[in-house]
Design a protein around this motif. Structure first.
Motif, PDB file in Angstrom:
ATOM      1  N   MET A  39       0.800  -1.222   0.000  1.00 52.79           N
ATOM      2  CA  MET A  39       0.000   0.000   0.000  1.00 52.79           C
ATOM      3  C   MET A  39       0.839   1.283   0.000  1.00 52.79           C
ATOM      4  N   PRO A  40       1.935   1.382   0.780  1.00 46.04           N
ATOM      5  CA  PRO A  40       2.739   2.616   0.712  1.00 46.04           C
ATOM      6  C   PRO A  40       3.269   2.893  -0.691  1.00 46.04           C
ATOM      7  N   MET A  41       3.699   1.826  -1.381  1.00 44.40           N
ATOM      8  CA  MET A  41       4.200   1.998  -2.739  1.00 44.40           C
ATOM      9  C   MET A  41       3.091   2.437  -3.677  1.00 44.40           C
ATOM     10  N   LYS A  42       1.911   1.886  -3.513  1.00 41.89           N
ATOM     11  CA  LYS A  42       0.775   2.267  -4.342  1.00 41.89           C
ATOM     12  C   LYS A  42       0.414   3.736  -4.120  1.00 41.89           C
ATOM     13  N   PHE A  43       0.546   4.189  -2.881  1.00 43.36           N
ATOM     14  CA  PHE A  43       0.247   5.588  -2.570  1.00 43.36           C
ATOM     15  C   PHE A  43       1.216   6.521  -3.276  1.00 43.36           C
ATOM     16  N   PHE A  44       2.501   6.167  -3.291  1.00 38.08           N
ATOM     17  CA  PHE A  44       3.482   7.019  -3.950  1.00 38.08           C
ATOM     18  C   PHE A  44       3.355   6.965  -5.464  1.00 38.08           C
ATOM     19  N   VAL A  45       2.899   5.847  -5.996  1.00 34.54           N
ATOM     20  CA  VAL A  45       2.599   5.789  -7.426  1.00 34.54           C
ATOM     21  C   VAL A  45       1.448   6.736  -7.748  1.00 34.54           C
ATOM     22  N   PHE A  46       0.458   6.778  -6.872  1.00 36.64           N
ATOM     23  CA  PHE A  46      -0.655   7.715  -7.063  1.00 36.64           C
ATOM     24  C   PHE A  46      -0.158   9.158  -7.051  1.00 36.64           C
ATOM     25  N   LEU A  47       0.760   9.483  -6.148  1.00 35.97           N
ATOM     26  CA  LEU A  47       1.325  10.839  -6.112  1.00 35.97           C
ATOM     27  C   LEU A  47       2.101  11.151  -7.378  1.00 35.97           C
ATOM     28  N   GLN A  48       2.738  10.141  -7.949  1.00 34.28           N
ATOM     29  CA  GLN A  48       3.455  10.344  -9.210  1.00 34.28           C
ATOM     30  C   GLN A  48       2.491  10.734 -10.324  1.00 34.28           C
ATOM     31  N   TYR A  49       1.320  10.122 -10.353  1.00 35.36           N
ATOM     32  CA  TYR A  49       0.318  10.483 -11.355  1.00 35.36           C
ATOM     33  C   TYR A  49      -0.209  11.901 -11.110  1.00 35.36           C
ATOM     34  N   VAL A  50      -0.313  12.296  -9.861  1.00 37.81           N
ATOM     35  CA  VAL A  50      -0.717  13.675  -9.555  1.00 37.81           C
ATOM     36  C   VAL A  50       0.325  14.653 -10.077  1.00 37.81           C
TER      37      VAL A  50
END
Length: 203
Positions: A148-159
């Motif tokens: 989940m932490p990695m998925k969250f940072f991937v989401f921030l990358q898309y932002v």
């Protein structure tokens, strides 16, 4: 900062010496190589004041997002290493070049202060809280999903990618010389008067 924890807890790669060597290699070579390639390509396309500079940054950001996204699904150490290194290179090509573009929008006499303020803001809101946020998400979601932490940072990358796209679209609404136009001052050329030209140099 997330690579050692992710490799140890999620991928579970046990060779500590390999982990240490690869991590040191990525954090040293990746940013240096990315900064050089990004600056070189922007210089070839006309410099930081041109519209093409944001297009180069957008391209690097897209590639960084492409190589970052699969990391949340990988279990093989070697493929993870390649994608993580690619993210280091492409991501490091974005930040320094973006800072240079920001500085070119500031008057020359304020660029030193602007550079300091920009770095303080990026460090305070980005670099400092990132490990804390990663740790909080990891502690809260570890029992349910250790990725989940990695998925969250991937989401921030898309932002971040979305913000670069918006900035590029806004930049292309203006001319190349509009970026610094409010801060450029035309130098006044003082022409010698006719009386001055008529004066005898000896006198």
């Amino acid at each position: 900062f997330w690579i050692p924890s992710y490799v140890t807890d999620v991928i579970k790669y046990g060779n500590k010496m390999h982990r240490t060597f690869c991590y040191c290699f990525m954090i040293v070579v990746g940013p240096a190589l990315g900064s050089f390639i990004g600056s070189y390509l922007i210089a070839l396309t006309g410099g930081y004041e041109k519209k093409s500079a944001l297009l180069v940054i957008l391209g690097f950001n897209i590639f960084a997002t492409i190589v970052l996204t699969p990391l949340t699904f990988m279990n093989q150490w070697f493929t993870f290493l390649l994608c993580a290194f690619g993210f280091q290179v492409f991501g490091s090509a974005v930040i320094p070049s973006l800072n240079q573009i920001i500085l070119n929008t500031i008057p020359t006499n304020l660029r030193a202060k602007g550079f300091v303020i920009a770095n303080v803001i990026s460090t305070f809101f980005g670099g400092v809280p990132s490990p804390v946020v990663y740790g909080l998400i990891n502690d809260k979601w570890k029992e349910y999903d250790d990725r989940m932490p990695m998925k969250f940072f991937v989401f921030l990358q898309y932002v971040g990618l979305l913000c670069i796209i918006i900035a590029t679209l806004c930049r292309y609404q203006k001319k190349d010389n509009d970026m610094n136009e409010p801060f450029q001052k035309k130098e006044e050329v003082v022409k010698p008067s006719a009386d001055f030209n008529a004066m005898d140099p000896v006198q």
